[in-house]
Design an enzyme around this catalytic site. Sequence first.
Site, short mmCIF file in Angstrom:
data_model
loop_
_atom_site.label_atom_id
_atom_site.label_comp_id
_atom_site.label_asym_id
_atom_site.label_seq_id
_atom_site.Cartn_x
_atom_site.Cartn_y
_atom_site.Cartn_z
N GLN A 1 0.82 -1.21 0.00
CA GLN A 1 0.00 0.00 0.00
C GLN A 1 0.85 1.26 0.00
OE1 GLN A 1 -1.22 0.30 4.64
NE2 GLN A 1 -1.72 -1.68 3.68
N HIS B 1 0.30 5.76 1.05
CA HIS B 1 -0.58 6.79 1.61
C HIS B 1 -0.30 8.14 0.97
CE1 HIS B 1 -1.50 3.79 4.57
NE2 HIS B 1 -0.29 3.83 5.11
N GLU C 1 3.91 7.98 8.58
CA GLU C 1 3.91 7.13 9.76
C GLU C 1 5.32 6.64 10.06
OE1 GLU C 1 2.65 2.81 7.98
OE2 GLU C 1 1.14 4.40 7.87
N HIS D 1 4.77 0.35 0.82
CA HIS D 1 5.20 -0.40 1.99
C HIS D 1 4.22 -1.51 2.33
CE1 HIS D 1 2.43 2.65 3.59
NE2 HIS D 1 2.15 1.76 4.52
N ARG E 1 -4.43 0.60 -1.74
CA ARG E 1 -3.85 -0.72 -1.93
C ARG E 1 -3.31 -0.86 -3.35
NH1 ARG E 1 -8.80 -2.49 0.27
NH2 ARG E 1 -8.68 -2.67 2.53
#
Length: 319
Positions: free
Chosen positions: A95, A97, A114, A171, A191
Amino acid sequence: MTKPLFLKPVFQEKIWGGEKLSTEFGYELTSKTIGECWAISAHPHGVCTIENGEFSGEKLDDLWKKHPELFGHPKEKVFPLLTKILDAEDDLSVQVHPDDFYGLSHEGELGKTECWYIISAEPGSEIIYGHHAKTKDELKRMIDSGEWDDLLRRIPVKKGDFFYVPSGTIHAIGSGIMILETQQSSDTTYRVYDYDREDDNGITRELHIQQSLEVTTVPHVDPKIAVTQLNENKSSITTFIESDYFNVYEWNVNGILDIQSHAPYTLVSVIDGFGYLKFDEQSYEISKGMHFILPNGVDTWSLKGDLDIIASEPGKKNR
């Protein structure tokens, strides 16, 4: 009197989840496929509840709005951070972001940068971190033709490793890994690949190829981080990262550790051990699996016992 805000976690069922959040942390689970513990969260998909003091029973998102003084009168409309513990019994999807601009304009919420602290990893465990495509056209071609072994970068991991995962980074967390994740308060995931697996109804999960192509950083560049450690007798403070969105630390307590804050508030997760938090002549028993916020006004505190803690605070953009 200022008190820590202890939080009741929210648990999320996932196709790749397992039971380690129960066996390792003692949480009471309602399913054998719990993948995520949202430990400190004000995100609408899983809002934590205050468990102690005058705000007992309050939701964290409401507290953020009604009592901004607890957080140093922040400028953000929403609580900017989210702390999770993830149990990857199976591989997570590959996936990516979006950043804040793309996330706000397309999804109506923040982007998602993150970072991961590896709590445990079975022998041979790997993460996917980045890709080998040199251009967007090459990335699209390799995705369309399913050249996953050539496209994806695989990295072996062990307990105690730390990874910074900026928005735009392809990642995935591999099976057999448990992590503590500190992230922006966002639940937007695109995804790229999900191993063609099906749920109990024989349905494959949705992919987001076009969005992934638009937000992925090409070529991949490993971010530069400088991990530092400060020893205090037998205890230590490790600084993993100081970024625009969050600063993340490990507090390893063997005896006593005194800490001084330079942030408006601090998020704290006990990932191992037992001990005490002391400030304002008050003492609070803390142990593995507990999560709390030290609100504004708590400038210095002491930790006593045998403890391993991951702590975070808002970064430069959130002050």
